[in-house]
Design an enzyme around this catalytic site. Structure first.
Site, PDB file in Angstrom:
ATOM      1  N   LYS A   1       0.842  -1.200   0.000  1.00 13.68           N
ATOM      2  CA  LYS A   1       0.000   0.000   0.000  1.00 13.68           C
ATOM      3  C   LYS A   1       0.879   1.253   0.000  1.00 13.68           C
ATOM      4  CE  LYS A   1      -3.745  -2.465   2.306  1.00 13.68           C
ATOM      5  NZ  LYS A   1      -4.411  -2.819   3.556  1.00 13.68           N
TER       6      LYS A   1
ATOM      7  N   ASP B   1     -10.616   3.121   4.604  1.00 13.65           N
ATOM      8  CA  ASP B   1     -10.974   1.707   4.486  1.00 13.65           C
ATOM      9  C   ASP B   1     -12.495   1.538   4.406  1.00 13.65           C
ATOM     10  OD1 ASP B   1      -8.951  -0.154   4.219  1.00 13.65           O
ATOM     11  OD2 ASP B   1      -8.467  -0.194   6.352  1.00 13.65           O
TER      12      ASP B   1
ATOM     13  N   GLN C   1      -4.022  -1.509   9.838  1.00 12.25           N
ATOM     14  CA  GLN C   1      -3.970  -2.835   9.206  1.00 12.25           C
ATOM     15  C   GLN C   1      -4.514  -3.909  10.155  1.00 12.25           C
ATOM     16  OE1 GLN C   1      -2.988  -3.479   5.945  1.00 12.25           O
ATOM     17  NE2 GLN C   1      -3.675  -5.561   6.351  1.00 12.25           N
TER      18      GLN C   1
END
Ligand code: NAP
Length: 291
Positions: free
Chosen positions: A52, A119, A96
């Site tokens: 990412k 997200d 994460q």
């Protein structure tokens, strides 16, 4: 059989984003800045986060990786999140998952400011998605929608079966596919571990989106001729013939399913790269929405 190439599709999206970033730069505006928090040393999580961060750099975003040790307390993590929420330089950030067991993931999800939740996991953003209001769409389901859209896969009026009902993949996938959009407007069946006669259901499906986390679960005999299959699963399987000692497989037994399909996404090189492209799209959106 058409291969739904996530590498090529995500590369096209990343080129579009890089062009937007160049425009922002040439106008003397701030470039998007994504931060990622990684708690602990989990190998797969490190790989995902590094990918990412690298993707951010490649499109011209700024990125910050906040590494925290596995023994970080929930309080410390929540305080770091608060810092990112309040930092005007950061447009969006992700934490994460999975987190170490002693940290409550729900508390963490709720702590992220909805306007920086790239997200798309915060309940406010999930609610907005369900109502069809502008928001950050969760990266993996949105990546699948982008893939179907860019390959002009017909979804309107089709029977779509989603396997798996997790909050981050299956459930939002079913919501997006059933909305009155294109892609979308499908008749969706959301299946899970208590579903009976799954094979009978998948055999009726024009589109099957597989996200249950079991290697090679969907086999050729569960799929009708001409179906479109999207494989969200990703697993490392030991393979002594590989230098790394493993190979990646999905939730779909590609060898038996692909010959029956009109289109199928592979693993690797399918949904994975689309997820990263979606995250970049959301980060760019964060800048626009803030304006
Ligand atoms: P998850 O949270 O473990 O959820 C799995 C879902 O599958 C659950 O809803 C479960 O049902 C259902 N399920 C389990 N066994 C089943 C069965 N035999 N038949 C039908 N449904 C069954 O998994 P997830 O986080 O959604 O992830 C799914 C897969 O996608 C994993 O392989 C993960 O690594 C992968 N993934 C990939 C990406 C990417 O970018 N490519 C992103 C996220 C996840 P219950 O609800 O009844 O337990």
């Amino acid at each position: 059989m058409l291969l739904l190439d996530g590498n090529a599709t995500s590369a096209a999206i990343r080129t579009e984003i890089a062009e937007e970033v160049s425009k922002l730069k040439s106008q003397g505006k701030k470039v998007p800045h994504l931060a990622a928090i990684l708690v602990g040393e989990d190998g797969a999580s490190q790989t995902y986060v590094n990918a990412k961060v690298k993707a951010c750099e490649n499109v011209g975003f700024e990125s910050t990786l906040v590494r925290m040790p596995a023994e970080t307390s929930e309080e410390e993590l929540l305080s770091t999140i608060k810092g990112l929420n309040e930092n005007p330089n950061i447009d969006g950030f992700i934490v994460q998952l999975p987190l170490p067991k002693h940290i409550d993931e729900d508390k963490v999800t709720l702590a992220v400011a909805p306007q920086k939740d790239v997200d798309g996991f915060h309940p406010e953003n999930v609610g907005r998605m369900s109502l069809g209001l502008p928001t950050f769409l969760p990266a993996t389901p949105n990546g699948v929608m982008e893939m179907l859209g860019r390959y002009n896969i017909e979804t309107v009026g089709k029977n779509c079966v989603v396997i798996g009902r997790s909050n981050i993949v299956g459930t939002p996938m079913a919501i997006l596919m059933s909305r009155g959009t294109n892609p979308g407007n499908a008749t969706v069946t959301l299946t899970h571990s208590r579903t009976k006669n799954l094979k009978e259901i998948t055999l009726q499906a024009d589109i099957i989106i597989v996200a249950l986390g079991k290697p090679n679960f969907l086999t050729g005999e569960m799929v009708k001729q001409g179906a479109v299959v999207v494989d969200v699963g990703i697993h490392r399987i030991e393979d002594a013939s590989k230098k790394s000692g493993f190979r990646l497989v999905g939730d779909v037994e590609f060898e038996t399913v692909a010959p029956k399909c009109a289109a199928i996404s592979p693993v690797p090189g399918g949904v994975g790269p689309m997820t990263i492209a979606s995250l970049l799209q959301n980060t760019l959106k964060a800048v626009t929405m803030r304006k």
